[in-house]
Motif scaffolding. Structure first.
Motif, PDB file in Angstrom:
ATOM      1  N   GLU A  29     -13.781  22.167   3.472  1.00  0.00           N
ATOM      2  CA  GLU A  29     -14.706  22.467   4.571  1.00  0.00           C
ATOM      3  C   GLU A  29     -16.058  22.938   4.026  1.00  0.00           C
ATOM      4  O   GLU A  29     -17.099  22.501   4.478  1.00  0.00           O
ATOM      5  CB  GLU A  29     -14.095  23.526   5.488  1.00  0.00           C
ATOM      6  CG  GLU A  29     -14.926  23.801   6.708  1.00  0.00           C
ATOM      7  CD  GLU A  29     -14.237  24.743   7.680  1.00  0.00           C
ATOM      8  OE1 GLU A  29     -14.751  24.877   8.800  1.00  0.00           O
ATOM      9  OE2 GLU A  29     -13.205  25.335   7.339  1.00  0.00           O
ATOM     10  N   ASP A  30     -16.017  23.840   3.048  1.00  0.00           N
ATOM     11  CA  ASP A  30     -17.223  24.268   2.348  1.00  0.00           C
ATOM     12  C   ASP A  30     -17.178  23.598   0.978  1.00  0.00           C
ATOM     13  O   ASP A  30     -16.392  24.003   0.119  1.00  0.00           O
ATOM     14  CB  ASP A  30     -17.252  25.788   2.195  1.00  0.00           C
ATOM     15  CG  ASP A  30     -18.372  26.261   1.271  1.00  0.00           C
ATOM     16  OD1 ASP A  30     -19.269  25.457   0.931  1.00  0.00           O
ATOM     17  OD2 ASP A  30     -18.343  27.446   0.895  1.00  0.00           O
ATOM     18  N   PRO A  31     -17.975  22.555   0.760  1.00  0.00           N
ATOM     19  CA  PRO A  31     -17.888  21.804  -0.493  1.00  0.00           C
ATOM     20  C   PRO A  31     -17.975  22.672  -1.749  1.00  0.00           C
ATOM     21  O   PRO A  31     -17.286  22.410  -2.727  1.00  0.00           O
ATOM     22  CB  PRO A  31     -19.060  20.825  -0.411  1.00  0.00           C
ATOM     23  CG  PRO A  31     -19.281  20.649   1.050  1.00  0.00           C
ATOM     24  CD  PRO A  31     -18.976  21.989   1.664  1.00  0.00           C
ATOM     25  N   PRO A  91      -6.203  28.534   1.225  1.00  0.00           N
ATOM     26  CA  PRO A  91      -6.107  29.607   2.217  1.00  0.00           C
ATOM     27  C   PRO A  91      -5.290  29.161   3.423  1.00  0.00           C
ATOM     28  O   PRO A  91      -5.180  27.969   3.706  1.00  0.00           O
ATOM     29  CB  PRO A  91      -7.569  29.857   2.609  1.00  0.00           C
ATOM     30  CG  PRO A  91      -8.256  28.580   2.331  1.00  0.00           C
ATOM     31  CD  PRO A  91      -7.548  27.968   1.149  1.00  0.00           C
ATOM     32  N   PRO A  92      -4.719  30.134   4.141  1.00  0.00           N
ATOM     33  CA  PRO A  92      -4.013  29.755   5.370  1.00  0.00           C
ATOM     34  C   PRO A  92      -5.005  29.199   6.380  1.00  0.00           C
ATOM     35  O   PRO A  92      -6.195  29.507   6.332  1.00  0.00           O
ATOM     36  CB  PRO A  92      -3.395  31.075   5.857  1.00  0.00           C
ATOM     37  CG  PRO A  92      -4.164  32.148   5.167  1.00  0.00           C
ATOM     38  CD  PRO A  92      -4.721  31.565   3.906  1.00  0.00           C
ATOM     39  N   THR A  93      -4.506  28.379   7.279  1.00  0.00           N
ATOM     40  CA  THR A  93      -5.379  27.849   8.328  1.00  0.00           C
ATOM     41  C   THR A  93      -5.735  28.985   9.273  1.00  0.00           C
ATOM     42  O   THR A  93      -4.966  29.931   9.455  1.00  0.00           O
ATOM     43  CB  THR A  93      -4.699  26.702   9.096  1.00  0.00           C
ATOM     44  OG1 THR A  93      -3.468  27.167   9.641  1.00  0.00           O
ATOM     45  CG2 THR A  93      -4.436  25.519   8.184  1.00  0.00           C
ATOM     46  N   ASP A  97      -3.876  25.807  15.978  1.00  0.00           N
ATOM     47  CA  ASP A  97      -3.717  24.355  16.025  1.00  0.00           C
ATOM     48  C   ASP A  97      -4.444  23.641  14.887  1.00  0.00           C
ATOM     49  O   ASP A  97      -4.784  22.465  15.006  1.00  0.00           O
ATOM     50  CB  ASP A  97      -4.125  23.807  17.388  1.00  0.00           C
ATOM     51  CG  ASP A  97      -5.572  24.125  17.747  1.00  0.00           C
ATOM     52  OD1 ASP A  97      -6.189  24.945  17.047  1.00  0.00           O
ATOM     53  OD2 ASP A  97      -6.070  23.551  18.726  1.00  0.00           O
ATOM     54  N   ASP A  98      -4.671  24.332  13.766  1.00  0.00           N
ATOM     55  CA  ASP A  98      -5.212  23.709  12.552  1.00  0.00           C
ATOM     56  C   ASP A  98      -4.079  23.537  11.561  1.00  0.00           C
ATOM     57  O   ASP A  98      -3.258  24.444  11.388  1.00  0.00           O
ATOM     58  CB  ASP A  98      -6.289  24.596  11.904  1.00  0.00           C
ATOM     59  CG  ASP A  98      -7.621  24.511  12.614  1.00  0.00           C
ATOM     60  OD1 ASP A  98      -7.802  23.586  13.423  1.00  0.00           O
ATOM     61  OD2 ASP A  98      -8.473  25.365  12.341  1.00  0.00           O
ATOM     62  N   PHE A  99      -4.050  22.368  10.910  1.00  0.00           N
ATOM     63  CA  PHE A  99      -2.978  22.072   9.968  1.00  0.00           C
ATOM     64  C   PHE A  99      -3.546  21.333   8.773  1.00  0.00           C
ATOM     65  O   PHE A  99      -4.463  20.526   8.919  1.00  0.00           O
ATOM     66  CB  PHE A  99      -1.912  21.170  10.628  1.00  0.00           C
ATOM     67  CG  PHE A  99      -1.393  21.725  11.924  1.00  0.00           C
ATOM     68  CD1 PHE A  99      -0.399  22.673  11.937  1.00  0.00           C
ATOM     69  CD2 PHE A  99      -1.921  21.288  13.125  1.00  0.00           C
ATOM     70  CE1 PHE A  99       0.070  23.197  13.140  1.00  0.00           C
ATOM     71  CE2 PHE A  99      -1.462  21.793  14.328  1.00  0.00           C
ATOM     72  CZ  PHE A  99      -0.472  22.749  14.335  1.00  0.00           C
TER      73      PHE A  99
END
Length: 183
Positions: A29-31, A91-93, A97-99
């Protein structure tokens, strides 16, 4: 002891300059967080990559220097190599509802009535929304179902299953094809 699950978080691209730097496409998500997951490896886990430095290039592209890679030729030899992190290093989501796609692969699939459908073999995305590729039980064929709350109302990663409410006919066509009938 089983091997750790590996998740692809990037891929090495072309060499950048003459001092061993490479372009890397990040899938995070953060390159720039690519370097936060400890040593990375290739798909088999046989080669280890430690990031000596990285800087943003554009969007999801980075310029990365790996330890032990000092020449353009050495950097060019890495072109196309996938970069993988251990699943337990991620890291955990954050949202319910994110997987991680990798956590969905292998889950059993059943209908709202409890009928076994198959197993998730991949998560695809052709530019719109995610699609679950489900290998149907007892068949060599798979089907694609949209990974939406309407089509997949229950995702129970800990329980090893998802419950689907497929669009009408999505599984019927597969059943007809397995019986050798056609429209």
């Amino acid at each position: 002891m089983t091997a750790p699950r590996l998740i692809q978080i990037g891929v090495i691209g072309a060499a950048h300059g003459v001092r061993g730097e490479t372009r890397v496409k990040s899938f995070t998500e953060d390159p720039t967080s690519l370097g936060a997951y400890g040593p990375l490896s290739d798909a088999e886990g046989g080669r280890s990559f430690r990031i000596a430095s990285l800087r943003p290039l554009k969007d999801d592209m980075l310029v990365v220097r790996f330890e032990g890679v000092a020449t353009r030729e050495a950097a060019e030899a890495l072109n196309g190599v996938g970069l993988f992190a251990r699943r337990d290093a991620l890291p955990p989501t954050e949202a319910e509802d994110d997987f991680y796609h990798a956590d969905l692969i292998g889950l059993s699939v059943e209908t709202l009535s409890g009928e076994a459908v198959g197993k998730i073999v991949s998560v695809q995305n052709f530019g719109a929304d995610d699609l679950l590729e489900i290998r149907l039980t007892g068949r060599a064929r798979s089907v694609l179902l949209p990974f939406t709350r309407a089509a997949v109302p229950v995702v129970d990663v800990a329980g090893g299953r998802v419950v689907v409410d497929p669009p009408e006919g999505a599984l019927d066509e597969a059943a007809e094809e397995s019986r050798g009938t056609s429209r």
